[in-house]
Design a protein around this motif. Structure first.
Motif, short mmCIF file in Angstrom:
data_model
loop_
_atom_site.label_atom_id
_atom_site.label_comp_id
_atom_site.label_asym_id
_atom_site.label_seq_id
_atom_site.Cartn_x
_atom_site.Cartn_y
_atom_site.Cartn_z
N GLU A 1 12.71 1.19 4.16
CA GLU A 1 12.14 2.44 3.68
C GLU A 1 12.00 2.40 2.16
O GLU A 1 12.83 1.80 1.46
CB GLU A 1 13.02 3.62 4.08
N LEU A 2 10.96 3.07 1.67
CA LEU A 2 10.73 3.16 0.23
C LEU A 2 11.80 4.02 -0.40
O LEU A 2 12.09 5.12 0.06
CB LEU A 2 9.35 3.76 -0.03
N PHE A 3 12.43 3.51 -1.46
CA PHE A 3 13.47 4.27 -2.15
C PHE A 3 12.82 5.44 -2.90
O PHE A 3 11.73 5.29 -3.45
CB PHE A 3 14.23 3.36 -3.11
N PRO A 4 13.49 6.59 -2.96
CA PRO A 4 12.85 7.78 -3.55
C PRO A 4 12.86 7.77 -5.08
O PRO A 4 13.48 6.92 -5.71
CB PRO A 4 13.72 8.93 -3.01
N GLU A 5 12.17 8.75 -5.65
CA GLU A 5 12.25 9.01 -7.08
C GLU A 5 13.65 9.54 -7.40
O GLU A 5 14.32 10.07 -6.53
CB GLU A 5 11.20 10.06 -7.48
N PRO A 6 14.18 9.42 -8.62
CA PRO A 6 13.52 8.85 -9.80
C PRO A 6 13.66 7.33 -9.91
O PRO A 6 13.20 6.75 -10.87
CB PRO A 6 14.25 9.54 -10.94
N ILE A 7 14.35 6.70 -8.93
CA ILE A 7 14.57 5.25 -9.02
C ILE A 7 13.24 4.51 -8.96
O ILE A 7 13.02 3.55 -9.69
CB ILE A 7 15.51 4.78 -7.90
N ASN A 8 12.34 4.95 -8.10
CA ASN A 8 10.98 4.41 -8.07
C ASN A 8 10.04 5.34 -8.84
O ASN A 8 10.17 6.56 -8.78
CB ASN A 8 10.47 4.27 -6.63
N ASN A 9 9.12 4.74 -9.56
CA ASN A 9 8.07 5.50 -10.24
C ASN A 9 6.78 4.68 -10.22
O ASN A 9 6.68 3.72 -9.46
CB ASN A 9 8.50 5.89 -11.66
N ASP A 10 5.81 5.03 -11.04
CA ASP A 10 4.52 4.33 -11.01
C ASP A 10 4.56 2.95 -11.64
O ASP A 10 3.61 2.18 -11.51
CB ASP A 10 3.45 5.16 -11.73
N GLU A 11 5.67 2.63 -12.34
CA GLU A 11 5.78 1.34 -13.02
C GLU A 11 6.49 0.32 -12.13
O GLU A 11 6.65 0.54 -10.93
CB GLU A 11 6.53 1.54 -14.35
N PRO B 1 0.79 -1.23 0.00
CA PRO B 1 0.00 0.00 0.00
C PRO B 1 0.82 1.28 0.00
O PRO B 1 0.31 2.35 -0.39
CB PRO B 1 -0.85 -0.12 1.28
N SER B 2 2.09 1.22 0.43
CA SER B 2 2.93 2.42 0.42
C SER B 2 3.68 2.60 -0.89
O SER B 2 4.41 3.59 -1.05
CB SER B 2 3.93 2.36 1.58
N ASN B 3 3.54 1.67 -1.82
CA ASN B 3 4.20 1.81 -3.11
C ASN B 3 3.64 3.01 -3.87
O ASN B 3 2.53 3.48 -3.61
CB ASN B 3 4.04 0.54 -3.95
N MET B 4 4.41 3.47 -4.86
CA MET B 4 4.00 4.63 -5.65
C MET B 4 2.93 4.25 -6.67
O MET B 4 2.86 3.10 -7.12
CB MET B 4 5.22 5.24 -6.36
N GLY B 5 2.14 5.25 -7.09
CA GLY B 5 1.17 5.05 -8.16
C GLY B 5 -0.11 4.40 -7.69
O GLY B 5 -0.17 3.76 -6.63
N LYS B 6 -1.14 4.52 -8.48
CA LYS B 6 -2.44 3.97 -8.10
C LYS B 6 -2.49 2.46 -8.16
O LYS B 6 -3.27 1.81 -7.45
CB LYS B 6 -3.54 4.58 -8.97
N ASN B 7 -1.65 1.84 -9.02
CA ASN B 7 -1.67 0.38 -9.16
C ASN B 7 -0.76 -0.32 -8.16
O ASN B 7 -0.77 -1.55 -8.07
CB ASN B 7 -1.28 -0.02 -10.58
N LYS B 8 0.05 0.45 -7.44
CA LYS B 8 0.95 -0.10 -6.41
C LYS B 8 1.82 -1.23 -6.98
O LYS B 8 1.95 -2.31 -6.40
CB LYS B 8 0.16 -0.61 -5.20
N ASN B 9 2.42 -0.96 -8.16
CA ASN B 9 3.29 -1.95 -8.79
C ASN B 9 4.55 -2.19 -7.96
O ASN B 9 4.68 -1.67 -6.86
CB ASN B 9 3.65 -1.50 -10.20
#
Length: 675
Positions: free
Chosen positions: A253-263, A226-234
């Motif tokens: 901890e969730l790694f920040p952008e730009p390494i993580n994105n909605d995909e 649920p804490s993943n980025m984007g609406k689909n929580k890929n």
């Protein structure tokens, strides 16, 4: 004495009994002839005759597999056959045929002698198969003729549908051939696995763990959290830090952008210095992703750069998925992909970095590792030699198991026979993503067995047979000897014997340089930087049996006109003037300086110790610098730019009281001069 003789005879008898039961199983090593083989333009080399070679892929869990030989059609009234050869000609006592699927079609088995004469070994009547898949084996106690090949003839109409043969083994022993494939069993093996707990694992999928080479950071991927980025929580990347004071991992901890994105995001590897990250997929500026692999670099600000796609020549992946691993030198990329020459599904390939910042066309690393099944999750250990990967195409415990193989040469195309890591790691479920740190103590992997929910991340103490080579980590700075200032530069690392080398980039703003090297290989280090004189540092830690960190600053001297320098690593045997080939590398640097600065001239001055006749020493010192001059001239430098002078033993650097100190006086010095 009688008791002693009786005891020795007992030992001898035991050895003889053991020898009589010892067995050497040989597996088919070449296909000599085949009636037909299945092919499909949409597939690679699945179901081809080549898959009958080597050890079985599916035993003891039989099922329909692309990693076995299957004829072109299921029911051929004309029959089918295959002739397989072995690595040598020998008398055999046992044959084992692994009927992987559709067992019961074999009509007869013949042997071929050295003259290619067929010798009947066994005939099979209809209904001999008791199961749809089985090992069909028989003994030949009376056979004395050496055989070079086996022919298996089949009536494919005996069994409805396709029949498959996975392997053919022969032996000179009565011990069942299947005994050589027996896997270790341990019902309590899971108790050796350490679930990393709620700080890292959750009810969601935790997969793809990658431990940094220094063992201080653990990167992994969470799916649908649920804490993943984007609406689909890929899939997103998470990271945890090792807390040395409590000997525990911090809350991920969730790694920040730009390494993580909605995909979908995943880390494939981290460089030994922790400053380069290998990432799955190609990142586009619009936030979308494409098949491929990217790199991100740690910036001076502490942030990570926008991932840069790796340009791999003729890279085409028929599979939806692919995994990647980068060798410690940063110049060799191992990947799984499905291409035209894949043996089946995804295979493991290798690609090499080129000077134009592209990568060579991927090469299949061969059938020793790759099978008709899909291989996945390759991980090159920090030693650059050991590779772990997941496959269902080698003898295992159920679904995909984790295996170990070691690189045998610098082509990256020759590998040792894969070893199953055993029941402590592998289960009847899917097992993969095996990652180890440079210390070689713990391994990290994903498994669903006894998890908190879906797949979890575990660690184990690495079994001795599965450990990578012992490594030495060297770290430090490049220092200007005159100003004591840290300088950026490149460090060339080379093995003392062999062709292994490594080029390390160093930027003082990012901390110390750092690299890892196998302890069993002595090596040299030298800074490569224009305008500086750099000594070669020899390092030998071949005696080390465990991971070790070495702090080593490298001092370099700025080149100045009209200042005298000793040519590093140019020393002479007593009373000798000949140059050794080990001197050429240092002299080539002087040649480069003279070619880059055409107005510079060179003064060479030769010296000896004080042993022997004074006049002879003067002559010897001059001969030495004349030999140095001759080498430099042979590289294209005009002799008019070089002056020589011999001083004999009149200008010692050190005491002449011992041979160790006298060596320092047998030297050549140079001075760069202007017009």
């Amino acid at each position: 004495m009688k008791l002693k003789i009786r005891f020795l005879l007992g030992i001898l008898f035991s050895l003889l009994v053991f020898s009589s039961h010892a067995q050497r199983v040989r597996w088919a090593s070449k296909v000599i002839s085949v009636s037909s083989e299945y092919s499909d333009p949409l597939l690679g080399l699945e179901y081809r005759a080549l898959h009958i070679l080597g050890k079985p892929s599916k035993y003891p869990t039989f099922n329909n597999s692309p990693s076995a030989w299957q004829s072109l059609t299921p029911d051929n009234p004309a029959g089918e056959y295959i002739i397989v050869g072995f690595d040598s000609v020998s008398v055999i006592r046992q044959v084992a045929i692994f009927e992987n699927f559709g067992a019961g079609s074999i009509v007869r088995v013949d042997g071929l002698d050295e003259n290619n004469k067929l010798i009947l070994l066994k005939e099979f009547s209809p209904g001999y198969a008791t199961r749809s898949a089985q090992v069909t084996s028989f003994n030949l106690p009376n056979l004395t003729v050496p055989l070079r090949a086996i022919k298996i003839s089949m009536n494919s109409e005996r069994v409805k549908g396709y029949s498959q043969i996975d392997a053919v083994g022969i032996s000179d022993s009565d011990v069942p051939i299947v005994e050589s494939l027996r896997l270790n069993k341990d019902a309590n093996a899971y108790s050796f696995k350490e679930n990393l707990g709620k700080e890292i694992n959750s009810p969601y999928n935790e997969i793809c763990p990658v431990i940094s080479p220094d063992g201080k950071k653990l990167y992994f991927t969470r799916w649908k959290h649920p804490s993943n980025m984007g609406k689909n929580k890929n899939q997103d990347i998470w990271v945890s830090n090792w807390q040395s004071d409590t000997k525990t991992w911090s809350k991920a901890e969730l790694f920040p952008e730009p390494i993580n994105n909605d995909e979908n995001n995943a880390v494939c590897g981290i460089s030994p210095n922790g400053k380069t990250m290998l990432l799955n997929n190609v990142y586009r500026n619009d936030g979308q992703m494409e098949k491929g692999v990217s790199m991100s670099f740690l910036l001076r600000t502490g942030d990570w750069s926008f991932p840069k796609a790796l340009r791999i020549l003729n890279f085409k992946n028929k599979s939806e998925f692919s995994e990647y691993s980068l060798a410690p030198n940063g110049k060799i990329l191992v990947m799984t992909t499905e291409m035209k020459d894949s043996y089946g599904g995804k295979d493991i390939y290798v690609s090499f970095w080129k000077n134009d910042d592209t990568w060579t066309e991927p090469k299949n690393i061969g059938q020793v590792v790759n099978t008709g099944e899909s291989e996945s999750t390759p991980f090159i250990a920090p030693d650059g030699v050991t590779m772990y990967f997941s496959s269902s195409g080698h003898v295992g415990y159920g679904n995909n198991d984790i295996f170990l193989t070691r690189r045998l040469d610098d082509t990256w195309l020759n590998w040792s026979e894969p070893e199953n890591l055993g029941p402590i790691v592998n289960t009847a479920q899917w097992d993969g993503y095996f990652s180890v740190a440079a210390q070689g103590d713990y391994a990290y992997f994903s498994s669903v067995e006894n998890s908190l929910g879906a797949e979890d991340i575990y660690r184990i103490k690495i079994p001795e047979k599965a450990k990578p080579l012992t490594l030495i980590q060297v770290a430090g700075q490049i220092i200007n000897q005159d100003t004591q200032e840290a300088l950026a530069g490149k460090i060339l690392v080379k093995s003392v014997s062999g062709t292994d080398s490594l080029l390390v980039d160093y930027d003082p703003y990012l901390g110390d340089y750092s690299f890892m090297w196998p302890a069993k290989k002595a090596f040299t280090m030298q800074v490569v930087k224009d305008g500086y004189i750099c000594r070669v540092e020899k390092m030998d830690y071949t005696y080390e049996r465990s991971y070790k960190v070495i702090q080593k600053n490298l001092f370099i001297i700025p080149i100045q006109l009209n200042k005298q320098y000793q040519i590093p690593n140019i020393n002479f045997d007593q009373s000798k003037a000949e140059l050794s080939s080990s001197s050429y590398e240092e002299l080539d640097k002087i040649v480069t300086i003279l070619k880059d600065n055409t107005s510079f001239k060179l003064l060479l001055e030769g010296h000896t110790d004080n042993q022997g006749d004074w006049n002879e020493n003067m002559k010897l010192s001059l001969e030495r610098v004349e030999n140095v001059k001759a080498y430099i001239v042979s590289k294209g430098i005009s002799p008019n730019r070089i002056r020589v002078k011999g001083w004999g033993g009149t200008k010692p650097l050190a005491s002449n009281m011992s041979e160790e100190r006298r060596k320092l006086n047998r030297r050549v010095e140079f001075t760069l001069q202007g017009d």
